[in-house]
Write an enzyme that holds these catalytic residues in place. Structure first.
Site, PDB file in Angstrom:
ATOM      1  N   SER A  48       0.981  -0.850   0.004  1.00 38.48           N
ATOM      2  CA  SER A  48       0.077  -0.123   0.035  1.00 38.48           C
ATOM      3  C   SER A  48       0.613   1.075   0.111  1.00 38.48           C
ATOM      4  CB  SER A  48      -1.534  -0.038   1.164  1.00 38.48           C
ATOM      5  OG  SER A  48      -1.236  -1.168   1.229  1.00 38.48           O
ATOM      6  N   SER A  49       2.247   1.353   0.950  1.00 42.23           N
ATOM      7  CA  SER A  49       2.914   2.676   1.118  1.00 42.23           C
ATOM      8  C   SER A  49       3.127   2.392  -0.491  1.00 42.23           C
ATOM      9  CB  SER A  49       3.551   2.328   2.289  1.00 42.23           C
ATOM     10  OG  SER A  49       3.485   1.793   3.590  1.00 42.23           O
ATOM     11  N   TYR A 138      -1.907 -10.743   2.545  1.00 45.08           N
ATOM     12  CA  TYR A 138      -1.600  -9.693   3.135  1.00 45.08           C
ATOM     13  C   TYR A 138      -3.168  -9.194   3.196  1.00 45.08           C
ATOM     14  CZ  TYR A 138      -1.179  -4.655   2.762  1.00 45.08           C
ATOM     15  OH  TYR A 138      -1.206  -2.895   3.281  1.00 45.08           O
ATOM     16  N   LYS A 166       0.588 -11.246   6.617  1.00 45.73           N
ATOM     17  CA  LYS A 166       0.686  -9.394   6.960  1.00 45.73           C
ATOM     18  C   LYS A 166      -0.412  -9.615   7.464  1.00 45.73           C
ATOM     19  CE  LYS A 166       1.452  -4.937   5.082  1.00 45.73           C
ATOM     20  NZ  LYS A 166       0.832  -4.641   6.747  1.00 45.73           N
ATOM     21  N   SER A 168      -3.122  -6.634   8.384  1.00 46.61           N
ATOM     22  CA  SER A 168      -3.225  -5.352   8.896  1.00 46.61           C
ATOM     23  C   SER A 168      -4.733  -5.104   9.201  1.00 46.61           C
ATOM     24  CB  SER A 168      -3.275  -4.347   7.130  1.00 46.61           C
ATOM     25  OG  SER A 168      -1.567  -4.239   7.070  1.00 46.61           O
ATOM     26  N   ASP A 193       0.581   0.246  12.363  1.00 50.84           N
ATOM     27  CA  ASP A 193       1.628   0.776  13.711  1.00 50.84           C
ATOM     28  C   ASP A 193       1.316   0.640  14.673  1.00 50.84           C
ATOM     29  OD1 ASP A 193       2.268   0.595  10.797  1.00 50.84           O
ATOM     30  OD2 ASP A 193       3.183   2.405  10.646  1.00 50.84           O
ATOM     31  N   GLU A 194       0.242   1.365  14.670  1.00 49.99           N
ATOM     32  CA  GLU A 194      -0.855   2.204  16.381  1.00 49.99           C
ATOM     33  C   GLU A 194      -0.730   1.011  17.250  1.00 49.99           C
ATOM     34  OE1 GLU A 194      -1.357   2.443  12.732  1.00 49.99           O
ATOM     35  OE2 GLU A 194      -2.982   4.064  12.247  1.00 49.99           O
ATOM     36  N   ILE A 208       5.643  -5.559   9.878  1.00 51.23           N
ATOM     37  CA  ILE A 208       5.500  -4.581   8.057  1.00 51.23           C
ATOM     38  C   ILE A 208       4.242  -3.047   8.774  1.00 51.23           C
ATOM     39  CG2 ILE A 208       4.697  -4.376   6.102  1.00 51.23           C
ATOM     40  CD1 ILE A 208       5.384  -7.660   6.149  1.00 51.23           C
ATOM     41  N   GLY A 210       3.531   1.116   7.785  1.00 49.33           N
ATOM     42  CA  GLY A 210       3.865   1.962   6.503  1.00 49.33           C
ATOM     43  C   GLY A 210       4.210   3.392   6.712  1.00 49.33           C
TER      44      GLY A 210
HETATM   45  C1  SI3 Z   1      -4.101   0.262   6.244  1.00 51.68           C
HETATM   46  C2  SI3 Z   1      -2.650   0.921   5.990  1.00 51.68           C
HETATM   47  O1  SI3 Z   1      -2.755   1.619   4.939  1.00 51.68           O
HETATM   48  N1  SI3 Z   1      -1.695   0.162   6.825  1.00 51.68           N
HETATM   49  C3  SI3 Z   1      -0.994   0.350   6.958  1.00 51.68           C
HETATM   50  C4  SI3 Z   1      -0.271   0.895   8.311  1.00 51.68           C
HETATM   51  O2  SI3 Z   1       1.675   0.935   8.382  1.00 51.68           O
HETATM   52  C5  SI3 Z   1      -0.813   2.576   8.182  1.00 51.68           C
HETATM   53  O3  SI3 Z   1      -0.016   3.011   7.451  1.00 51.68           O
HETATM   54  C6  SI3 Z   1      -0.641   2.602   9.627  1.00 51.68           C
HETATM   55  O4  SI3 Z   1      -0.514   2.132  10.628  1.00 51.68           O
HETATM   56  C7  SI3 Z   1      -0.750   4.682   9.976  1.00 51.68           C
HETATM   57  O5  SI3 Z   1      -2.393   3.559  10.353  1.00 51.68           O
HETATM   58  C8  SI3 Z   1       0.299  -0.699   6.554  1.00 51.68           C
HETATM   59  O6  SI3 Z   1      -0.390  -1.926   7.095  1.00 51.68           O
HETATM   60  C9  SI3 Z   1       0.348  -1.363   5.315  1.00 51.68           C
HETATM   61  C10 SI3 Z   1       1.677  -1.351   4.328  1.00 51.68           C
HETATM   62  O7  SI3 Z   1       2.140  -2.125   5.859  1.00 51.68           O
HETATM   63  C11 SI3 Z   1       1.572  -0.821   3.366  1.00 51.68           C
HETATM   64  O8  SI3 Z   1       2.855  -0.156   2.979  1.00 51.68           O
HETATM   65  O9  SI3 Z   1       1.357  -2.608   2.460  1.00 51.68           O
END
Ligand code: SI3
Length: 304
Positions: A48-49, A138, A166, A168, A193-194, A208, A210
């Site tokens: 996603s990131s 994922y 993974k 989420s 991440d929270e 993992i 973002g």
């Molecule tokens: C919904 C979402 O985008 N979730 C993120 C989190 O890392 C998220 O950016 C973070 O918790 C901030 O909300 C990751 O799980 C996504 C991730 O790792 C990725 O880039 O694939």
């Protein structure tokens, strides 16, 4: 399977563009080397990131090739390869294997709500296109629109290449369920991440995330504290990381746009902007970004 290399902190890698919005090989390598120097275990490329959903197959190949070139086998690389159609996903899976990645990953197909047997077939087709590479599911139901149910997971575990999930989804209990079902030789990553420390406490082998790439020091330290059984100390950092994430989410611009600007401010690393239709920053966002950048600097300087 060697699961040790999948345990730890994995920043979700950002899309690195040049000033015209095209993939930048140079900036991709720069960011990969920067994160490697910070001491992360590996990178999750093209998720996603990584703005994968807004990139062509060729864009995504170029990014992975340049990450591989930069890290030279020193990091564990997981390549997210799903493209929302089986053909392109299989092409990326085969390409990732040819590049020597440690694992591939895939979201379920999006838009049409497919039956579970079709989702399993999609994932198994992708896995078969990289037959010598572990496969990670994922699970990100809030974005993909599909929940990884236990029946679908059990079905997927029949594929010996399935390494784990993974995760989420917001319920940390899901981590415990996936972990219990698959057993020790499988991996579950925390996604949100929270709740990094909650996910790790309930069984995740690593995370993992973002937001790791703008503050890897905080997640590495939390991980270290958790391994030493220092929950109170880990929670103190988690609280700071969460305040930073909430601050970054106040901007009008997309979270990735905010984090790219923070990398420019705090690390002097320019990886371009976000690709449309993701909204970029507006002038009113600048004080928010500057404040978040300062919160990160302060939190890092306060680490013991
Ligand atoms: C919904 C979402 O985008 N979730 C993120 C989190 O890392 C998220 O950016 C973070 O918790 C901030 O909300 C990751 O799980 C996504 C991730 O790792 C990725 O880039 O694939």
């Amino acid at each position: 399977m060697n699961t040790e290399k999948f345990k730890g902190v994995f920043p979700a890698f950002y899309a690195c563009y040049d000033d015209n919005g095209e993939i930048s090989a140079e900036r991709t390598q720069l960011l990969a080397k920067h994160l490697m120097e910070k001491g992360v275990k590996g990178l999750y490329v093209g998720g996603s990131s990584g703005e994968c959903i807004y990139q062509s197959v060729e864009d995504r190949k170029k990014i992975l090739e340049n990450v591989m070139k930069a890290v030279k086998g020193k990091l564990t690389i997981i390549a997210h390869v799903a493209c929302n159609n089986t053909k392109d996903s299989c092409e990326l899976a085969a390409h990732a294997e040819s590049q020597g990645v440690d694992a591939i990953a895939a979201i379920p197909p999006i838009y049409f709500h497919l039956p579970e047997y079709a989702i399993a077939e999609y994932w198994n087709d992708i896995s078969a296109a990289a037959p010598n590479t572990p496969f990670i599911i994922y699970n990100i139901p809030q974005l993909s629109g599909t929940i990884l149910t236990m029946s679908l997971y059990k079905n997927m575990l029949k594929n010996p290449n399935v390494l784990g999930v993974k995760n989420s989804s917001i319920a940390t209990q899901d981590i415990q369920m996936f972990k219990t079902e698959a057993g020790k030789d499988h991996i579950v990553f925390n996604g949100p991440d929270e709740q990094f420390i909650s996910g790790r406490a309930i069984g995740a082998d690593g995370g993992i995330g973002g937001t790791y790439a703008v503050m890897p020091e905080l997640f590495l330290k939390m991980n270290e504290f958790l391994e030493e059984g220092k929950m109170k100390e880990a929670l103190e950092i988690q609280n700071k990381a969460d305040a930073i994430i909430y601050k970054m989410c106040e901007a009008h611009g997309n979270l990735y746009a905010v984090m790219k600007e923070i990398l420019r401010i705090n690390e002097n690393i320019d990886i371009g902007n976000v690709r449309k239709p993701l909204p970029g920053l507006i002038p009113e966002d600048i004080p928010i970004v500057e404040e978040a950048a300062k919160m990160i600097r302060d939190a890092i300087s306060e680490l013991q």
